[in-house]
Design a protein around this motif. Structure first.
Motif, PDB file in Angstrom:
ATOM      1  N   UNK A 232       0.844  -1.199   0.000  1.00 43.09           N
ATOM      2  CA  UNK A 232       0.000   0.000   0.000  1.00 43.09           C
ATOM      3  C   UNK A 232       0.878   1.247   0.000  1.00 43.09           C
ATOM      4  N   UNK A 233       0.490   2.182  -0.836  1.00 40.45           N
ATOM      5  CA  UNK A 233       1.219   3.452  -0.869  1.00 40.45           C
ATOM      6  C   UNK A 233       0.542   4.437   0.079  1.00 40.45           C
ATOM      7  N   UNK A 234       1.292   5.420   0.518  1.00 41.08           N
ATOM      8  CA  UNK A 234       0.690   6.498   1.292  1.00 41.08           C
ATOM      9  C   UNK A 234       0.694   7.734   0.387  1.00 41.08           C
ATOM     10  N   UNK A 235      -0.496   8.221   0.092  1.00 38.93           N
ATOM     11  CA  UNK A 235      -0.627   9.255  -0.927  1.00 38.93           C
ATOM     12  C   UNK A 235      -1.401  10.445  -0.365  1.00 38.93           C
ATOM     13  N   UNK A 236      -0.844  11.628  -0.544  1.00 38.12           N
ATOM     14  CA  UNK A 236      -1.547  12.851  -0.178  1.00 38.12           C
ATOM     15  C   UNK A 236      -1.945  13.550  -1.469  1.00 38.12           C
ATOM     16  N   UNK A 237      -3.226  13.818  -1.607  1.00 39.83           N
ATOM     17  CA  UNK A 237      -3.717  14.434  -2.839  1.00 39.83           C
ATOM     18  C   UNK A 237      -4.345  15.783  -2.526  1.00 39.83           C
ATOM     19  N   UNK A 238      -4.042  16.754  -3.369  1.00 44.81           N
ATOM     20  CA  UNK A 238      -4.690  18.056  -3.228  1.00 44.81           C
ATOM     21  C   UNK A 238      -5.317  18.458  -4.549  1.00 44.81           C
ATOM     22  N   UNK A 239      -6.418  19.166  -4.468  1.00 45.62           N
ATOM     23  CA  UNK A 239      -6.961  19.876  -5.630  1.00 45.62           C
ATOM     24  C   UNK A 239      -6.749  21.355  -5.326  1.00 45.62           C
ATOM     25  N   UNK A 240      -6.659  22.157  -6.375  1.00 43.99           N
ATOM     26  CA  UNK A 240      -6.366  23.578  -6.179  1.00 43.99           C
ATOM     27  C   UNK A 240      -7.423  24.217  -5.287  1.00 43.99           C
ATOM     28  N   UNK A 241      -6.995  25.208  -4.524  1.00 46.48           N
ATOM     29  CA  UNK A 241      -7.918  25.856  -3.606  1.00 46.48           C
ATOM     30  C   UNK A 241      -8.788  26.854  -4.368  1.00 46.48           C
ATOM     31  N   UNK A 242     -10.089  26.657  -4.386  1.00 44.17           N
ATOM     32  CA  UNK A 242     -10.926  27.614  -5.113  1.00 44.17           C
ATOM     33  C   UNK A 242     -10.935  28.966  -4.412  1.00 44.17           C
ATOM     34  N   UNK A 243     -10.929  30.013  -5.185  1.00 41.45           N
ATOM     35  CA  UNK A 243     -10.898  31.354  -4.621  1.00 41.45           C
ATOM     36  C   UNK A 243     -12.275  31.691  -4.068  1.00 41.45           C
ATOM     37  N   UNK A 244     -12.272  32.264  -2.873  1.00 37.92           N
ATOM     38  CA  UNK A 244     -13.536  32.509  -2.172  1.00 37.92           C
ATOM     39  C   UNK A 244     -14.202  33.774  -2.695  1.00 37.92           C
ATOM     40  N   UNK A 245     -14.310  33.828  -3.991  1.00 38.19           N
ATOM     41  CA  UNK A 245     -14.809  35.055  -4.589  1.00 38.19           C
ATOM     42  C   UNK A 245     -16.022  34.821  -5.469  1.00 38.19           C
ATOM     43  N   UNK A 246     -16.443  33.582  -5.554  1.00 34.94           N
ATOM     44  CA  UNK A 246     -17.586  33.306  -6.400  1.00 34.94           C
ATOM     45  C   UNK A 246     -17.936  31.837  -6.339  1.00 34.94           C
ATOM     46  N   UNK A 247     -19.019  31.476  -6.999  1.00 36.16           N
ATOM     47  CA  UNK A 247     -19.493  30.096  -6.905  1.00 36.16           C
ATOM     48  C   UNK A 247     -18.645  29.132  -7.734  1.00 36.16           C
ATOM     49  N   UNK A 248     -18.738  27.862  -7.393  1.00 33.97           N
ATOM     50  CA  UNK A 248     -18.115  26.803  -8.185  1.00 33.97           C
ATOM     51  C   UNK A 248     -18.920  26.646  -9.471  1.00 33.97           C
ATOM     52  N   UNK A 249     -18.216  26.596 -10.610  1.00 35.94           N
ATOM     53  CA  UNK A 249     -18.919  26.362 -11.875  1.00 35.94           C
ATOM     54  C   UNK A 249     -18.389  25.090 -12.521  1.00 35.94           C
ATOM     55  N   UNK A 250     -19.001  24.714 -13.625  1.00 40.05           N
ATOM     56  CA  UNK A 250     -18.645  23.423 -14.219  1.00 40.05           C
ATOM     57  C   UNK A 250     -17.194  23.381 -14.696  1.00 40.05           C
ATOM     58  N   UNK A 251     -16.612  24.543 -14.956  1.00 44.85           N
ATOM     59  CA  UNK A 251     -15.195  24.569 -15.297  1.00 44.85           C
ATOM     60  C   UNK A 251     -14.332  24.131 -14.126  1.00 44.85           C
ATOM     61  N   UNK A 252     -14.640  24.637 -12.934  1.00 43.88           N
ATOM     62  CA  UNK A 252     -13.940  24.176 -11.741  1.00 43.88           C
ATOM     63  C   UNK A 252     -14.082  22.669 -11.589  1.00 43.88           C
ATOM     64  N   UNK A 253     -15.274  22.195 -11.883  1.00 44.84           N
ATOM     65  CA  UNK A 253     -15.575  20.794 -11.565  1.00 44.84           C
ATOM     66  C   UNK A 253     -14.697  19.820 -12.334  1.00 44.84           C
ATOM     67  N   UNK A 254     -14.226  20.223 -13.499  1.00 46.89           N
ATOM     68  CA  UNK A 254     -13.316  19.346 -14.242  1.00 46.89           C
ATOM     69  C   UNK A 254     -12.185  18.899 -13.316  1.00 46.89           C
ATOM     70  N   UNK A 255     -11.634  19.861 -12.612  1.00 45.31           N
ATOM     71  CA  UNK A 255     -10.510  19.530 -11.744  1.00 45.31           C
ATOM     72  C   UNK A 255     -10.911  18.707 -10.534  1.00 45.31           C
TER      73      UNK A 255
ATOM     74  N   UNK B 128       3.717  10.016  -1.031  1.00 41.09           N
ATOM     75  CA  UNK B 128       3.665  10.658  -2.349  1.00 41.09           C
ATOM     76  C   UNK B 128       2.687  11.829  -2.266  1.00 41.09           C
ATOM     77  N   UNK B 129       3.144  12.992  -2.672  1.00 37.08           N
ATOM     78  CA  UNK B 129       2.258  14.150  -2.697  1.00 37.08           C
ATOM     79  C   UNK B 129       1.876  14.433  -4.149  1.00 37.08           C
ATOM     80  N   UNK B 130       0.582  14.479  -4.401  1.00 41.34           N
ATOM     81  CA  UNK B 130       0.097  14.745  -5.761  1.00 41.34           C
ATOM     82  C   UNK B 130      -0.778  15.992  -5.753  1.00 41.34           C
TER      83      UNK B 130
END
Length: 682
Positions: free
Chosen positions: A3-26, A286-288
């Motif tokens: 088993x690997x130990x993996x830390x995964x992050x997605x980019x932090x969305x800016x607290x300036x507006x709603x999540x849209x479908x473009x964000x959702x790709x990530x 592993x950090x991804x």
RNA sequence: GGGCCAGUAGCUCAGCGGUUAGAGCAGGGGACUCAUAAUCCCUUGGUCGCGGGUUCGAAUCCUGCCUGGCCUACCA
């Protein structure tokens, strides 16, 4: 496999507006990868947070008439709700405005100081004397010094494409206050990135940490020359963390944002009795990072540099993806293709968007197009027609009997599917989801003809053949389940329904190589709906905003189609004089409170501010058109000298201007940004 | 101007040095009716953007050009 130990992050969305479908790709891409790794038996922690600092947040909060803290709390709640709707399942969702982050920023900062990477330099910058704040380039507008085009941003001209300093603008104006900015000098702190040149060259160009095109890009654009110093401070006022050893200066938002990854992990560790060192200072982890191509620069140069000097573990890989286009074009508010997560979910099933994205995502950083035509066809043909159909045509024959006690001879179909698991897993591992989906769908294309040829529905008419029917359907449902196991990182909800149908949880990727036997099968229920194109149309309609609100629409010559009905319904009145008009004192006012009047059908009770301590209570007949919480903070135009009127619910001290026939069709008059409460309308 | 990527059937794409170039969807014909008008069988359809080159052999490698997308143009 260990088993690997993996830390995964997605980019932090800016607290300036709603999540849209473009964000959702990530977020969808990242969540799929996390679910896949977990299913493979690896240890994964998936963290994210809101990115909450910077000038833009201050302005948004200010416009809304709330404190920055209130603003980011509200946005964070919305973001987390949207992610949950789309099945994006973080282990911890933090905020860069957290004590953990402040502490880690200080720790990393002192490392950079210790390494003598920080220098001070005076910077000349435009300053808004009315707002008392320095102005980023995008908050200054004026006339282009090259071509004379009016109303251009501070850094470059849309008309002629030239770039310049905001100080060269003719007649510069602050977009915050409308005041003429002045040049002021402030001391900024810089990271001398050039000291890390050799390290970054080595890290970016070797070890497979980046996609090759990204490595080339960095080499060609940055690493060929000495790296410029990175300006990491901003003078007060700034919403962020004050730099401990430099009072009056704040860390630039891009300094503390990526540190938010660590801070969010720290929160998770605290809640789960884990040690942060194990996740961020241990080479076994592993950090991804998953990010969009727009923020490549920060994540591939500054960030590794900071981590390196501060003694943290470097990312194993930075996965960079492209942007989303809709029907081949950039998302557009006026075309209704700027679709928020919330609006999408109101009309369509969130999980099928995950499937569509997966079927288009590859390991490269190409842009991805959402074509609604293709979207509907893919969902209907692939998921409903092929995959779900396998269950729906076999499960009902099994409900009375359960599965056969032994897995029957299927001519090698199941074994083939099990064998394909390795290749499918490799595709997932490499973020080559479209390949994974292709391979999985091939299994469905093999399974359906089998069921077709075996025709259990014919045999079912003959009671003598009951065992045979059960065997065929046992095969069919096992082939279905195998496919669902492979698809489960993409479609966790469908996987859940399948678990309930077959009364057996999916716990590991290898479940796909062991057929179920002997167990019972629940009554079959619809697993997934076909796409109704009416829902897509309604969603697009719902996403449309007037062209004037869409900056990009100005350039693309919008076409208006305004009919004569409105004027006909309410003809023009007789001419009045300027004196007549002047009797009405119209003022800009800010809604500081709004509440529904429960006993009234149409009324909202608004508290309007004319600036300072001047407040007016106004009852407005807009209940059907506006939610009270949506009004708080916005600017409206009120009739300020209207004689107060006693109403059943209290005194109304003015009225709010609005257009429209009434009912839900009421549209408050808006005020362009820059106007201040209390200003008179002339 | 510079960089990266892509150009293969109507659409989305696979194939990336080796027999007459593939899949899914769409189109045409048939079958079936268990299933969400789902499924199954058969079938139409491509001088693999264009021109050179390397090779016994190229969609596949090299090169020039054309078209499109994205990123850059001394901001990050």
């Amino acid at each position: 496999m260990n088993p690997r130990r993996i830390l995964v992050t997605a980019a932090l969305p800016y607290a300036n507006g709603p999540i849209h479908i473009g964000h959702l790709v990530e977020y969808v891409q990242t969540d799929i990868w996390v679910r896949f790794q977990r299913l493979r038996g690896h240890r994964v922690v998936f963290v994210c947070a809101d990115d909450t600092h910077g000038t833009a947040i201050m302005i948004s909060a200010n416009k809304a008439g709330v404190s920055e803290e209130q603003w980011i709390a509200r946005i964070s709640e919305q973001h987390q709700r949207d992610f949950a709707t789309f099945g994006v399942d973080f282990d911890n969702y933090g905020s860069t405005n957290s004590p953990e982050n402040r502490e880690l920023c200080a720790e990393i900062w002192s490392s950079l100081r210790r390494e003598n990477l920080i220098v001070e330099k005076d910077v000349e910058q435009l300053y808004d004397p009315v707002k008392g704040t320095f102005l980023a380039d995008r908050f200054v507008k004026g006339t282009c010094p090259k071509c004379g085009a009016a109303d251009q941003y501070g850094d470059n001209c849309d008309k002629c494409g030239s770039t310049y300093s905001p100080r060269d603008l003719i007649n510069p104006v602050s977009t915050l206050s409308g005041a003429q900015p002045e040049v002021r000098v402030a001391t900024h702190l810089f990271v001398e990135l050039e000291q890390l040149h050799e390290f970054l060259e080595q890290w970016t160009q070797s070890g497979n940490h980046l996609q090759s095109e990204t490595a080339n890009y960095l080499k060609g654009h940055f690493l060929g020359d000495p790296l410029r110093d990175w300006d990491v401070s901003r003078p007060a006022p700034y919403f962020g963390f004050e730099i401990p050893d430099s009072p009056g200066n704040y860390w630039y938002v891009w300094f503390d944002a990526p540190i938010g990854y660590i801070a969010s992990t720290a929160q998770w560790c605290a809640a789960h009795g884990e040690r942060l060192e194990d996740w961020w200072k241990n080479p076994e982890t592993e950090i991804h990072h998953f990010i969009g191509k727009d923020i490549t620069y920060f994540h591939t140069l500054f960030w590794p540099g900071m981590l390196h000097k501060a003694g943290f573990q470097l990312p194993a890989k930075v996965h960079i993806h492209g942007f989303l286009t809709v029907n081949g074009e950039k998302m557009s508010k006026s075309k209704g293709t700027f679709i928020t997560a919330e609006t999408y979910a109101k009309h369509l099933d969130p999980q099928v968007l995950r499937y569509y994205f997966a079927s288009k995502l590859g390991p490269r950083l190409d842009d991805l197009d959402l074509s609604f035509d293709e979207f509907a066809k893919k969902i209907d043909a692939d998921l409903v027609g092929k995959v779900v159909n396998l269950a729906s045509r076999t499960a009902k024959f099994l409900a009375p009997t359960g599965l056969s006690p032994e897995y029957p001879d299927d001519g090698g179909l199941f074994e083939y599917g099990a064998k394909q698991g390795a290749e499918i897993a490799e595709a997932y591992e490499n973020c080559d989801y479209n390949r994974a989906v292709r391979l999985i769908l091939e299994l469905a294309d093999r399974a359906n003809p089998f069921v077709e040829q075996a025709a259990p529905w014919k045999l079912a008419k003959d009671p003598e053949q009951a065992d045979r029917v059960r065997d065929i359907c046992t095969i069919g449902i096992n082939l279905y389940r195998q496919i669902i196991i492979y698809l489960s990182p993409i479609l966790p909800e469908l996987a859940g329904k399948t678990e309930r149908l077959l009364g057996t949880p999916i716990t590991h990727w290898n479940d796909a190589s062991a057929p179920l036997t002997g167990s019972s099968v629940a009554k079959f229920e619809h697993l997934m709906k076909r796409i109704d194109t009416k829902d897509i149309d309604a969603m697009i309609e719902d996403s449309k905003t007037p062209a004037a609100e869409d900056a990009s629409a100005e350039a693309t010559a919008p076409t208006w189609n305004d009919g004569p009905e409105a004027l006909a319904a309410e003809p023009l009145t007789e001419t009045c004089t300027i004196e007549d008009f002047a009797k009405v004192d119209l003022r800009v006012a800010r809604v500081v409170a709004a509440e529904s009047v429960p006993e009234a059908n149409k009324l909202l009770k608004l508290t309007l501010s004319l600036g300072g301590d001047e407040r007016r209570q106004v009852f407005a007949g807009i209940k059907a058109a506006y939610q009270p919480e949506d009004l708080v903070g916005r600017l409206v135009v009120m009739v300020a000298n209207l004689a107060p009127r006693k109403m059943r619910f209290g005194l109304s001290e003015g009225m709010v201007t609005a257009a429209g026939p009434g009912g839900a069709e009421v549209f408050l008059l808006g005020v362009d940004s820059g106007a201040q409460p209390g200003q008179r309308v002339h």
